[in-house]
Design a protein around this motif. Structure first.
Motif, PDB file in Angstrom:
ATOM      1  N   PHE A   9       0.784  -1.255   0.052  1.00  0.00           N
ATOM      2  CA  PHE A   9      -0.023  -0.057  -0.008  1.00  0.00           C
ATOM      3  C   PHE A   9       0.792   1.279   0.000  1.00  0.00           C
ATOM      4  CE2 PHE A   9       0.061  -1.824   4.123  1.00  0.00           C
ATOM      5  CZ  PHE A   9       0.664  -1.298   4.857  1.00  0.00           C
ATOM      6  N   LEU A  12       1.918   6.252   1.796  1.00  0.00           N
ATOM      7  CA  LEU A  12       0.698   6.781   2.692  1.00  0.00           C
ATOM      8  C   LEU A  12       0.755   8.087   2.170  1.00  0.00           C
ATOM      9  CD1 LEU A  12       0.443   4.541   5.582  1.00  0.00           C
ATOM     10  CD2 LEU A  12      -0.423   3.924   3.598  1.00  0.00           C
ATOM     11  N   LYS A 168       2.507   2.148   9.820  1.00  0.00           N
ATOM     12  CA  LYS A 168       1.315   2.325  10.262  1.00  0.00           C
ATOM     13  C   LYS A 168       1.317   3.133  11.671  1.00  0.00           C
ATOM     14  CE  LYS A 168      -1.911  -1.035   8.379  1.00  0.00           C
ATOM     15  NZ  LYS A 168      -2.602  -2.161   8.461  1.00  0.00           N
ATOM     16  N   MET A 183      -9.358   9.917  13.950  1.00  0.00           N
ATOM     17  CA  MET A 183      -8.206   8.866  14.460  1.00  0.00           C
ATOM     18  C   MET A 183      -9.013   7.715  15.203  1.00  0.00           C
ATOM     19  SD  MET A 183      -5.183  11.523  15.753  1.00  0.00           S
ATOM     20  CE  MET A 183      -5.718  11.174  17.453  1.00  0.00           C
ATOM     21  N   LEU A 184      -7.942   6.801  15.425  1.00  0.00           N
ATOM     22  CA  LEU A 184      -8.443   5.707  16.381  1.00  0.00           C
ATOM     23  C   LEU A 184      -8.560   6.078  17.755  1.00  0.00           C
ATOM     24  CD1 LEU A 184      -6.862   2.393  14.675  1.00  0.00           C
ATOM     25  CD2 LEU A 184      -9.351   3.081  14.837  1.00  0.00           C
TER      26      LEU A 184
ATOM     27  N   TYR B  25     -14.933   7.270  11.719  1.00  0.00           N
ATOM     28  CA  TYR B  25     -13.874   6.449  10.948  1.00  0.00           C
ATOM     29  C   TYR B  25     -13.324   5.199  11.739  1.00  0.00           C
ATOM     30  CZ  TYR B  25      -8.652   6.156  10.809  1.00  0.00           C
ATOM     31  OH  TYR B  25      -7.410   5.635  10.424  1.00  0.00           O
ATOM     32  N   ARG B  26     -13.453   5.167  13.123  1.00  0.00           N
ATOM     33  CA  ARG B  26     -13.065   4.077  14.102  1.00  0.00           C
ATOM     34  C   ARG B  26     -13.976   2.829  13.544  1.00  0.00           C
ATOM     35  NH1 ARG B  26     -13.798   5.824  19.382  1.00  0.00           N
ATOM     36  NH2 ARG B  26     -11.861   7.152  18.994  1.00  0.00           N
ATOM     37  N   ARG B  29     -12.838   1.534   9.953  1.00  0.00           N
ATOM     38  CA  ARG B  29     -11.719   0.700   9.970  1.00  0.00           C
ATOM     39  C   ARG B  29     -11.614  -0.452  10.930  1.00  0.00           C
ATOM     40  NH1 ARG B  29      -5.924   3.607  11.067  1.00  0.00           N
ATOM     41  NH2 ARG B  29      -4.899   1.708  11.807  1.00  0.00           N
ATOM     42  N   THR B  30     -12.533  -0.397  11.967  1.00  0.00           N
ATOM     43  CA  THR B  30     -12.682  -1.643  12.583  1.00  0.00           C
ATOM     44  C   THR B  30     -13.464  -2.826  11.939  1.00  0.00           C
ATOM     45  OG1 THR B  30     -12.852  -0.167  14.551  1.00  0.00           O
ATOM     46  CG2 THR B  30     -13.374  -2.557  14.718  1.00  0.00           C
ATOM     47  N   SER B  38      -7.225  -5.723   6.304  1.00  0.00           N
ATOM     48  CA  SER B  38      -6.119  -5.237   6.728  1.00  0.00           C
ATOM     49  C   SER B  38      -5.919  -3.860   6.059  1.00  0.00           C
ATOM     50  CB  SER B  38      -4.735  -6.002   6.418  1.00  0.00           C
ATOM     51  OG  SER B  38      -4.716  -6.529   5.279  1.00  0.00           O
ATOM     52  N   PRO B  39      -6.918  -3.068   6.558  1.00  0.00           N
ATOM     53  CA  PRO B  39      -7.072  -1.742   5.898  1.00  0.00           C
ATOM     54  C   PRO B  39      -5.782  -0.635   6.171  1.00  0.00           C
ATOM     55  CG  PRO B  39      -8.158  -1.810   8.029  1.00  0.00           C
ATOM     56  CD  PRO B  39      -7.380  -3.023   7.904  1.00  0.00           C
ATOM     57  N   TYR B  40      -5.633   0.061   5.175  1.00  0.00           N
ATOM     58  CA  TYR B  40      -4.634   1.178   5.195  1.00  0.00           C
ATOM     59  C   TYR B  40      -5.212   2.572   4.647  1.00  0.00           C
ATOM     60  CZ  TYR B  40      -4.137  -0.227   0.374  1.00  0.00           C
ATOM     61  OH  TYR B  40      -4.251  -0.378  -0.904  1.00  0.00           O
TER      62      TYR B  40
END
Lengths: 184, 167
Positions: A9, A12, A168, A183-184, B25-26, B29-30, B38-40
């Motif tokens: 990927f 980024l 990452k 963001m996470l 977003y979470r 992605r989750t 396997s996200p990016y």
């Protein structure tokens, strides 16, 4: 020696427009290389131009690390910042220099197998040379795929997974440092 | 190059109102992480303007179903006019956002993603025959899987945004 392959990927890309800490950002990227025990950090490009609309900075940082005797990983960060105006602000009672402008960062991760060329040089015996060439050809077409290791679970996947995790985590660190929303 | 087929092409839904950017977003992605994609993030852009933020996140992921088929998932979350809001939820003050979001997704089914049958013209011909007569049921199953994944993804995000049809 097998040619360098980029992880699936890469690159980024992060683009940001707003207020950020310029010195802190560069330190964060440099520290990330050190934290993951990369070798000497090279900065082949660093350009600074002063313009009426604000300063412009272009940089490139790269380094590599031998993960095992067979795998080597490369990490490159390319960046460009423009329309940069530096201002002094009071944050939490402390005077700090903040930069207002636009930035663009590219994170590139690559991995290389057999970097020491252990399978590349053959002795003078032509029969052994032919055998080695055939073995290397077979390895390249069947095993040295970016996703081949998922099937076979061999240790060369260490390189790919390692550089994936590093890139990452750097991506997440930069986002949190810039205070981005998603963001996470 | 692998044979690519669009299962979902630029399907889009939008939402405007109270939302949480990081929460959405979470959620996206989750979902991709828990389904082995396997996200990016190939692109992440954020612009801060006086009247709000504009954010663009491009999430991509690949899931290998077998040696022959893989699903590529690409989704773009585009947030516009995002401002910060303090909302009281269950007696607690929570930080939320106000603005609108547009989610555009694309799902691609790639067969022969390892390019095994493309080294020679004859092999390419063999691949066409194999796809048509032998792998037909497998490809059909993979297509169904891709469609199912997309609909689950869409449901997940709509449920998160609490859109009316999901109440």
């Amino acid at each position: 020696m097998v040619a360098r392959k980029s992880i699936v990927f890469a690159p980024l890309r992060i683009r940001f427009r707003g207020e950020y800490d310029y010195d802190g950002l560069l330190d964060l990227i440099r520290n990330h290389f050190a934290k993951h025990l990369f070798g000497e950090l090279k900065e082949p490009v660093f350009k600074y131009k002063s313009r009426p609309t604000g300063a412009e900075v272009e940089f490139k940082m790269l380094s590599n690390r031998n993960v095992t005797h067979y795998i080597k990983v490369y990490l490159t960060v390319k960046g460009r910042m423009w329309d940069m105006l530096r201002e002094q602000k009071v944050i939490d009672g402390e005077k700090r220099i903040r930069t207002n402008g636009k930035l663009e960062l590219y994170l590139i991760g690559e991995w290389e197998l057999d970097y020491a060329n252990q399978f590349g040089t053959a002795p003078d015996d032509k029969a052994i040379q032919r055998l080695q060439n055939a073995a290397e050809k077979w390895m390249q077409s069947n095993l040295d795929r970016p996703d081949g290791g998922l099937k076979y679970g061999d240790n060369k996947m260490t390189g790919k997974k390692y550089v994936e995790n590093i890139i990452k985590s750097l991506h997440d660190d930069i986002k949190s440092f810039l205070g981005m929303e998603a963001m996470l | 190059m692998a044979e690519e087929k669009f299962i979902v092409f630029d399907k889009n839904f939008t939402y405007g109102g109270l939302l949480s950017v990081s929460g959405l977003y979470r959620a996206a992605r989750t979902f991709l992480e828990s389904n082995d994609y396997s996200p990016y993030e190939s692109r992440h852009e954020e612009q801060v303007f006086p009247d709000g933020k504009e954010i663009l996140v491009e999430l991509k992921g690949v899931r290998d179903l077998s040696d022959n088929a893989s699903i590529r998932f690409e989704t773009i979350l585009q947030f516009t006019d995002i401002t910060e809001q303090r909302v009281e939820l269950d007696g607690k003050k929570v930080r939320m956002n106000k603005g609108s979001v547009s989610v555009t997704s694309r799902v691609i089914l790639a067969t022969d993603w390892m390019n095994t049958y493309e080294q020679k013209a004859f092999m390419y011909f063999i691949r066409v025959l194999i796809d048509k007569f032998i792998f037909k049921s497998y490809i059909y199953r993979a297509e169904k899987e891709a469609k199912k994944d997309y609909s689950r993804f869409e449901d997940e995000l709509k449920r998160y945004l609490n859109m009316k049809e999901f109440r």
